[in-house]
Write an enzyme that holds these catalytic residues in place. Sequence first.
Site, short mmCIF file in Angstrom:
data_model
loop_
_atom_site.label_atom_id
_atom_site.label_comp_id
_atom_site.label_asym_id
_atom_site.label_seq_id
_atom_site.Cartn_x
_atom_site.Cartn_y
_atom_site.Cartn_z
CB CYS A 85 -0.90 0.19 0.97
SG CYS A 85 -0.23 0.12 2.86
CG HIS A 136 -4.60 -0.60 3.98
ND1 HIS A 136 -3.62 -1.24 3.27
CD2 HIS A 136 -5.70 -0.28 3.10
CE1 HIS A 136 -4.03 -1.43 1.90
NE2 HIS A 136 -5.27 -0.90 2.00
CG HIS A 148 -6.80 -0.28 -1.33
ND1 HIS A 148 -6.87 -1.54 -0.25
CD2 HIS A 148 -7.82 -0.53 -2.02
CE1 HIS A 148 -8.11 -2.29 -0.54
NE2 HIS A 148 -8.63 -1.47 -1.42
#
Length: 177
Positions: A85, A136, A148
């Site tokens: 990510c 994240h 993502h």
Amino acid sequence: MDVFVSRKFGFRCSGGLLIVGVLMALAGCGSTPVVRPSGGLTEPPPSRPEAVAPPHAQSATLHALGLVGTPYRYGGNTPDSGFDCSGLIAYVYREAAGIRTPRTVAELSGWGRPVPRDDVRTGDLAVFTVKGRTNHAGIYVGDGRFVHAPSTGGTVRLDRLDRGYWATQGLSFRRHE
């Protein structure tokens, strides 16, 4: 001329055509007709329009959308090697906007400035936190969606912030200006 390739959707086109196609697709995605009691259809109710993002944020958004389908790889930071990510975010911002971002999600949680939910716009970072720990991040692309690199064995993808797993996570937004 820049050429974008989408591994997931199997298309290849120049930057100008990609921009037009993506904008047309996103414009149609969020409009669900409303059925009146009489059975007739009408336009969806008006919602607060999202603020127009500056050119660097628009470039980052379009570049991120072009990477949908790229494989996930822990520590990855290029389309050829795959992305995690923060690697996706670093690559997109560097390539599309010439902006350096932190390389870990923990550092991304303090990057730029915080953005209230009602002021979010394309190109902002969506940062997820569970039990006080940032775990994240992705790039907000408008209409409640973000791009993502989610997990091992997956690919870069486009998801909704208000559905499934993502709706249950602590969410904040960050902006570089």
